[in-house]
Design an enzyme around this catalytic site. Structure first.
Site, PDB file in Angstrom:
ATOM      1  N   SER A  14       0.987  -1.435  -0.011  1.00  0.00           N
ATOM      2  CA  SER A  14       0.138   0.122   0.095  1.00  0.00           C
ATOM      3  C   SER A  14       0.846   1.219  -0.109  1.00  0.00           C
ATOM      4  O   SER A  14       1.868   1.215   1.069  1.00  0.00           O
ATOM      5  CB  SER A  14      -0.778   0.023   1.153  1.00  0.00           C
ATOM      6  N   GLY A  17       2.527   2.866  -5.025  1.00  0.00           N
ATOM      7  CA  GLY A  17       2.343   3.740  -6.194  1.00  0.00           C
ATOM      8  C   GLY A  17       1.700   2.945  -7.462  1.00  0.00           C
ATOM      9  O   GLY A  17       1.600   3.554  -8.449  1.00  0.00           O
ATOM     10  N   SER A  86      -2.214  -7.310  -4.272  1.00  0.00           N
ATOM     11  CA  SER A  86      -1.919  -8.677  -4.419  1.00  0.00           C
ATOM     12  C   SER A  86      -0.743  -9.528  -3.812  1.00  0.00           C
ATOM     13  O   SER A  86       0.280  -9.524  -4.363  1.00  0.00           O
ATOM     14  CB  SER A  86      -1.989  -9.016  -6.044  1.00  0.00           C
TER      15      SER A  86
HETATM   16  N1  LIG Z   1       7.519   7.210  -8.993  1.00  0.00           N
HETATM   17  C1  LIG Z   1       6.588   7.291  -8.390  1.00  0.00           C
HETATM   18  N2  LIG Z   1       5.319   6.429  -8.839  1.00  0.00           N
HETATM   19  C2  LIG Z   1       4.165   6.367  -8.264  1.00  0.00           C
HETATM   20  N3  LIG Z   1       3.854   6.943  -7.220  1.00  0.00           N
HETATM   21  C3  LIG Z   1       4.771   7.902  -6.692  1.00  0.00           C
HETATM   22  C4  LIG Z   1       6.074   7.941  -7.271  1.00  0.00           C
HETATM   23  N4  LIG Z   1       6.996   8.868  -6.523  1.00  0.00           N
HETATM   24  C5  LIG Z   1       6.048   9.393  -5.646  1.00  0.00           C
HETATM   25  N5  LIG Z   1       4.709   8.696  -5.610  1.00  0.00           N
HETATM   26  C6  LIG Z   1       3.739   8.936  -4.570  1.00  0.00           C
HETATM   27  O1  LIG Z   1       3.501   7.733  -3.874  1.00  0.00           O
HETATM   28  C7  LIG Z   1       2.191   7.723  -3.574  1.00  0.00           C
HETATM   29  C8  LIG Z   1       1.503   6.385  -4.082  1.00  0.00           C
HETATM   30  O2  LIG Z   1       0.189   6.285  -3.616  1.00  0.00           O
HETATM   31  P1  LIG Z   1      -0.761   5.316  -4.213  1.00  0.00           P
HETATM   32  O3  LIG Z   1      -2.264   5.540  -3.828  1.00  0.00           O
HETATM   33  O4  LIG Z   1      -0.784   5.312  -5.913  1.00  0.00           O
HETATM   34  O5  LIG Z   1      -0.303   3.798  -4.050  1.00  0.00           O
HETATM   35  P2  LIG Z   1      -0.994   2.399  -4.021  1.00  0.00           P
HETATM   36  O6  LIG Z   1       0.309   1.507  -4.325  1.00  0.00           O
HETATM   37  O7  LIG Z   1      -2.078   2.604  -5.230  1.00  0.00           O
HETATM   38  O8  LIG Z   1      -1.494   2.204  -2.674  1.00  0.00           O
HETATM   39  P3  LIG Z   1      -2.775   1.282  -2.187  1.00  0.00           P
HETATM   40  O9  LIG Z   1      -2.254  -0.152  -2.445  1.00  0.00           O
HETATM   41  O10 LIG Z   1      -3.140   1.782  -1.054  1.00  0.00           O
HETATM   42  O11 LIG Z   1      -3.895   1.625  -3.224  1.00  0.00           O
HETATM   43  C9  LIG Z   1       1.336   9.020  -4.373  1.00  0.00           C
HETATM   44  O12 LIG Z   1       1.243   9.990  -3.456  1.00  0.00           O
HETATM   45  C10 LIG Z   1       2.363   9.350  -5.501  1.00  0.00           C
HETATM   46  O13 LIG Z   1       2.435  10.440  -5.764  1.00  0.00           O
END
Ligand SMILES: Nc1ncnc2c1ncn2[C@@H]1O[C@H](COP(=O)(O)OP(=O)(O)OP(=O)(O)O)[C@@H](O)[C@H]1O
Ligand SMILES: [Mg+2]
Length: 176
Positions: A14, A17, A86
């Site tokens: 989580s 990104g 996952s």
């Molecule tokens: N290179 C990057 N790629 C993706 N996100 C990034 C990157 N650098 C910084 N971030 C930041 O990291 C955070 C990632 O959050 P995100 O909601 O996409 O995570 P997630 O993996 O979908 O989490 P969850 O499993 O809780 O849904 C965002 O605030 C995003 O702006």
């Protein structure tokens, strides 16, 4: 040249990104006029998997459902971008085996980085004991052993990570 569609599967903690990158990659596919759909874990849990818990059994059901929809979409020419934690390797591998073409993208961050971001405030609640079975805290995350693509989002901008995913899909022969 038309290439067959594929399942583009983001996995990671989580806050790693996945959703952010799924949307960034989707924007680039849109720009290229390539048919695609995003299956985001949070959205799926509000619809297709509404009511499921975060027990291992329910997590497996949720991820299998996403896999089923994704490979069905891919069979019909739609690149299915999946963004769900996952956490279990065996289920991801099961979906890989059932898919015609499967590209696993490991969104790699340390727990410290993910927890430091705490985008949704969930880590703080998990540490406070308010959310049981939280991946990385009191529930396992099994990282992929041989993912097609690795994105270390701690040292990249969103744009750099998205460009990396697209470039690797091209290199692997899935996109032109
Ligand atoms: N290179 C990057 N790629 C993706 N996100 C990034 C990157 N650098 C910084 N971030 C930041 O990291 C955070 C990632 O959050 P995100 O909601 O996409 O995570 P997630 O993996 O979908 O989490 P969850 O499993 O809780 O849904 C965002 O605030 C995003 O702006
Ligand atoms: Mg997300």
């Amino acid at each position: 040249m038309n290439r067959p569609a594929f399942v583009l599967w983001f996995t990671g903690l989580s806050g790693a990104g996945k959703s952010t990158l799924a949307e960034a990659v989707a924007r680039e596919l849109e720009r290229r006029g390539v048919n695609h759909e995003v299956l985001d874990g949070d959205v799926v849990r509000e619809n297709l998997s509404k009511g499921l818990s975060f027990s291992k059994d329910d997590r497996d059901i949720n991820v299998r459902r996403i896999g089923w929809v994704a490979r069905t979409l891919a069979r019909h020419g739609c690149i299915a971008i999946c963004a769900a934690i996952s956490p279990y390797r065996a289920i991801r591998d099961e979906i890989r085996a059932a898919s015609d073409a499967f590209v696993e993208v490991y969104i790699q961050v340390t727990l410290d980085v993910a927890e430091g971001r705490d985008v949704k405030g969930l880590y703080a609640r998990a540490r406070a004991g308010e959310i049981p079975n939280f991946t990385g805290i009191d529930d396992p995350y099994e990282e992929p052993l041989t993912p097609e693509i690795v994105c270390s989002t701690a040292d990249q901008t969103v744009e750099q990570s998205a460009a990396h995913v697209i470039a690797e899909c091209v290199r692997l022969g899935h996109l032109s």
